[in-house]
Scaffold this motif. Structure first.
Motif, PDB file in Angstrom:
ATOM      1  N   LEU A  67       0.825  -1.212   0.000  1.00  0.00           N
ATOM      2  CA  LEU A  67       0.000   0.000   0.000  1.00  0.00           C
ATOM      3  C   LEU A  67       0.860   1.264   0.000  1.00  0.00           C
ATOM      4  O   LEU A  67       0.514   2.269  -0.637  1.00  0.00           O
ATOM      5  N   GLN A  68       1.987   1.216   0.721  1.00  0.00           N
ATOM      6  CA  GLN A  68       2.867   2.387   0.829  1.00  0.00           C
ATOM      7  C   GLN A  68       3.327   2.869  -0.550  1.00  0.00           C
ATOM      8  O   GLN A  68       3.275   4.055  -0.863  1.00  0.00           O
ATOM      9  N   THR A  69       3.799   1.910  -1.349  1.00  0.00           N
ATOM     10  CA  THR A  69       4.286   2.256  -2.699  1.00  0.00           C
ATOM     11  C   THR A  69       3.144   2.772  -3.573  1.00  0.00           C
ATOM     12  O   THR A  69       3.301   3.747  -4.311  1.00  0.00           O
ATOM     13  N   VAL A  70       2.028   2.066  -3.484  1.00  0.00           N
ATOM     14  CA  VAL A  70       0.885   2.452  -4.311  1.00  0.00           C
ATOM     15  C   VAL A  70       0.413   3.860  -3.961  1.00  0.00           C
ATOM     16  O   VAL A  70       0.077   4.658  -4.842  1.00  0.00           O
ATOM     17  N   ALA A  71       0.413   4.147  -2.679  1.00  0.00           N
ATOM     18  CA  ALA A  71      -0.092   5.446  -2.211  1.00  0.00           C
ATOM     19  C   ALA A  71       0.647   6.604  -2.868  1.00  0.00           C
ATOM     20  O   ALA A  71       0.082   7.670  -3.100  1.00  0.00           O
ATOM     21  N   GLU A  72       1.918   6.382  -3.166  1.00  0.00           N
ATOM     22  CA  GLU A  72       2.744   7.476  -3.723  1.00  0.00           C
ATOM     23  C   GLU A  72       2.349   7.889  -5.130  1.00  0.00           C
ATOM     24  O   GLU A  72       2.601   9.008  -5.541  1.00  0.00           O
ATOM     25  N   LYS A  73       1.749   6.938  -5.866  1.00  0.00           N
ATOM     26  CA  LYS A  73       1.565   7.211  -7.285  1.00  0.00           C
ATOM     27  C   LYS A  73       0.126   7.447  -7.729  1.00  0.00           C
ATOM     28  O   LYS A  73      -0.095   7.847  -8.869  1.00  0.00           O
ATOM     29  N   VAL A  74      -0.850   7.213  -6.849  1.00  0.00           N
ATOM     30  CA  VAL A  74      -2.250   7.295  -7.318  1.00  0.00           C
ATOM     31  C   VAL A  74      -2.879   8.668  -7.088  1.00  0.00           C
ATOM     32  O   VAL A  74      -2.430   9.455  -6.252  1.00  0.00           O
ATOM     33  N   ASP A  75      -3.945   8.897  -7.865  1.00  0.00           N
ATOM     34  CA  ASP A  75      -4.752  10.105  -7.697  1.00  0.00           C
ATOM     35  C   ASP A  75      -5.942   9.844  -6.758  1.00  0.00           C
ATOM     36  O   ASP A  75      -6.445  10.753  -6.109  1.00  0.00           O
ATOM     37  N   VAL A  76      -6.373   8.576  -6.752  1.00  0.00           N
ATOM     38  CA  VAL A  76      -7.512   8.189  -5.907  1.00  0.00           C
ATOM     39  C   VAL A  76      -7.165   6.916  -5.152  1.00  0.00           C
ATOM     40  O   VAL A  76      -6.727   5.930  -5.753  1.00  0.00           O
TER      41      VAL A  76
ATOM     42  N   GLN B 284      -1.304   8.331   9.167  1.00  0.00           N
ATOM     43  CA  GLN B 284      -0.537   9.524   8.807  1.00  0.00           C
ATOM     44  C   GLN B 284       0.625   9.175   7.874  1.00  0.00           C
ATOM     45  O   GLN B 284       0.944   9.939   6.954  1.00  0.00           O
ATOM     46  N   ASN B 285       1.242   7.985   8.087  1.00  0.00           N
ATOM     47  CA  ASN B 285       2.353   7.548   7.231  1.00  0.00           C
ATOM     48  C   ASN B 285       1.948   7.454   5.776  1.00  0.00           C
ATOM     49  O   ASN B 285       2.654   7.925   4.889  1.00  0.00           O
ATOM     50  N   VAL B 286       0.811   6.795   5.544  1.00  0.00           N
ATOM     51  CA  VAL B 286       0.314   6.648   4.167  1.00  0.00           C
ATOM     52  C   VAL B 286       0.007   8.025   3.594  1.00  0.00           C
ATOM     53  O   VAL B 286       0.348   8.343   2.452  1.00  0.00           O
TER      54      VAL B 286
END
Lengths: 319, 319, 319
Positions: C212-221, C249-251
């Motif tokens: 999830l951490q990696t994904v969170a960096e690149k998505v708009d939604v 908060q990290n995400v």
């Protein structure tokens, strides 16, 4: 934004204003209602069922032209089962409605709701906590019936340990001058020490008494409450307590002519039907007053400049 | 103050007036409704659930501009659990609403309610007692569909022992001229002796018959009812009774061209879906008529001079 | 007559129109509501309880001046118990109301209802089938928040096997240009093969990811869903899955500044309260948008020429 969370939030001046508004509302209701809250939506969010309180609020909203979305039993049906917090439920519902009337089984629920709500919250009972609109309608009824809440002697009779209304009313009465309270209860459900401590601090005279007949002769208000079956360890003990204080024709005969009998209702045998026809039996008028108090509170929470102007105009019409 | 407690309270002249009013209401509903009951509140107090009847009343009230406070299941939720009498509930609720629609599981509940209510009470079914608005809509449908209730031959088919609607309808039909009734039921649920006694006293011709096919050929109205599963000692016996009389294409083929099929609904297999499209299948139109009859009754109980004038004006518009 | 049965019935042009209408509705709601549906009655027929969805529809109807008849739990209370088919219930209720909002536990229920209804039917969820108004409000929220649904990268996180909203949203997103989807789920609830097959056919780029951490960096939604306890064989396994993906908060710190977090709600721990105050937390705004989408759909199903004219006029006012 204005929430109604506790009866204690109203000082004596605000109580006077509220009761004046409730009188205007009675006049309004008797004359076909009003469009004051036209276009507004009230959410009746009842996590435990209370048809009577819900109907009273819904009727009040409708008498003012508002609309209602309603759930009889949110605990059973709602997202609560899926693990949603009260806070999240309130956040979402406050985007559907202009005001939330909340009944919940946990003490403090209404206060928690108010913290996150985008719209006003009215506490319609939070477990063993408060039920402020009941206390307000009790006081309003005393004022309407007796002309004043100062200088009265009131007896509170029945289950004084668990009866939420009795505690709230005791606290509120300390705002008035020269009030005397007689507490009359079965031995196993006396008025709690903390209420007595509070009254002593406030300088309110109170007595704990045993004989309803004697008390009946001297009071201006006889405030009866239901003995709650579910509180007692056995059916036998319940019946002993329940049968101890009953208002019948005998009690009525001893009461002063101007005195009144109140009861938050429902009753379960502690006032006999033979009492109903006596003009001093004020408990059904008391229930009716609940609609006017709630209309006043709804108008207060939701009203705007136009509402204020209309109230003022009506006040002049009524003289 | 006018209560609707029994179908029997209406004499033939009043029925004519009511049906005329219901026709006006149909016209009103088809033309966007009315503001006749604007500002009025109806309490739907259902001690046992009946979504269909409740919706029909609520829709009727809303079509006339009124508002509704409603409980789906008062027995489970209300003060009744706390030992409150029906009389006390009604006294309180009659201060919240302008009219009470009461559904209750006890015979006589509506009459008891009317005695203490400050507002009109409409009986929406009191256990094995009466369900007057159902009988009224049945009669209204016959008149609308056939042009008259005089000189008809009607068959009542199904559970004639427990079917409340069948008894009420039999009684009401005695008000009309030259009505013939054929009772068709499984052996274990015949029409009761007391209904037969009544019809004999009133000089109404009736037959008890066994063969639906033969009966279908000669009647103007085929009034079907549901065989109620819960009445039978075993599932097998229920199925035998339930399967005995079924309206299908065969029965339809034998019926007169002007005849109609009625059913108070819900049905459970006694009229096959293949019948629905036939113009003689009048049971869904019958349900719709329920709204118009209830609009008429609400207007009658709650209407004032303005309402009367509006009704009269509409009557002229309709010609 | 226009029914809303599936999100798929809307092509891209219709979606644009609907979202424009929803914007007009937001403006309308913020300015005291409208009388567009004055005199109209909506039946909320919920065979399974969903207070939130029901309130949202009822609020939408009321904001447009309409009225509501409502049942919280039709399965328990209605004629269904007596063996009545859904079709018969709908036929009758469609003579009481001008529109039916149906929630049912069986796939295809809304489509069956629409076939026999005399009035428009809106599907408010049919079991594991569809919940089109949820999908529409999801899309509307993305468009409002990001300005466009084209060229976005969206992550769907949580229970992707059983989550009805995630499937519908995936299908609907294929209508837009250059959408990328990242599916992030615990091992035991992945996105179904049939959804992947559909996306491949439509040429939509998708990934199945674990972190999830990696994904969170690149998505708009970031579209979160609740892990449904009842799906898991043991409490322990549920907790493992439930605890795996949590937005804290990290995400949040890793997410783009313009990105948003959505959730169909209710949530049960998968988004921590500390996230709520961040402007990117859009899930409560998303719930609010549900009212505007439903207002638009109600106006579309029930509106007439006058409604169209009023919409057009409002559209001009808003510029």
């Amino acid at each position: 934004m204005y929430h109604v969370l506790s009866a204690h939030q109203f000082d004596r001046n605000q109580l006077n204003q509220l009761f004046r508004m409730a009188e205007i509302m009675e006049y309004t209701a008797a004359n076909g209602g009003s469009n004051l809250l036209n276009g507004k939506i009230m959410a009746a969010l009842f996590f435990e069922p209370s048809t009577r309180t819900r109907f009273s609020f819904e009727s009040a909203m409708m008498r003012l032209g508002g609309k209602v979305i309603s759930t009889e039993n949110a605990a059973q049906f709602s997202s609560a089962i899926k693990g949603e917090t009260l806070e999240d439920s309130i956040r979402v519902i406050s985007s559907y409605a202009d005001l939330i009337v909340l009944r919940h089984n946990e003490v403090g629920a209404a206060t928690r709701a108010a913290k996150v709500s985008a719209v006003p919250v009215i506490n319609a009972g939070d477990g063993a906590g408060e039920h402020p609109t009941q206390s307000l309608l009790d006081l309003f009824t005393i004022q309407k019936e007796l002309g004043s809440i100062d200088n009265i002697h009131i007896a509170m009779v029945g289950d004084l340990t668990y009866g939420r209304t009795v505690h709230s009313l005791s606290y509120m009465l300390s705002r008035y001058e020269n009030v005397t309270i007689s507490f009359v209860s079965p031995e196993n459900c006396p008025i709690p020490q903390k209420v007595k401590d509070f009254l002593e601090e406030q300088g309110v005279t109170y007595y704990e008494e045993d004989d309803l007949q004697t008390v009946a002769e001297k009071v201006d208000v006889l405030y009866m409450t239901r003995i709650q079956k579910e509180r007692f360890p056995s059916g036998e003990e319940y019946l002993k307590a329940a049968g101890k204080y009953v208002i019948d024709q005998n009690v009525l005969d001893r009461m002063k002519q101007h005195a009144i009998i109140l009861h938050p209702l429902p009753r379960a045998g502690e006032i006999l039907p033979e009492v109903d026809e006596d003009p001093r039996a004020a408990y059904f008028r008391q229930a009716t007053n609940g609609v006017y108090i709630r209309m006043a509170l709804l108008a207060y929470c939701l009203g705007d400049k136009r509402a204020e102007a209309e109230m003022e105009a009506l006040s002049k019409v009524m003289g």
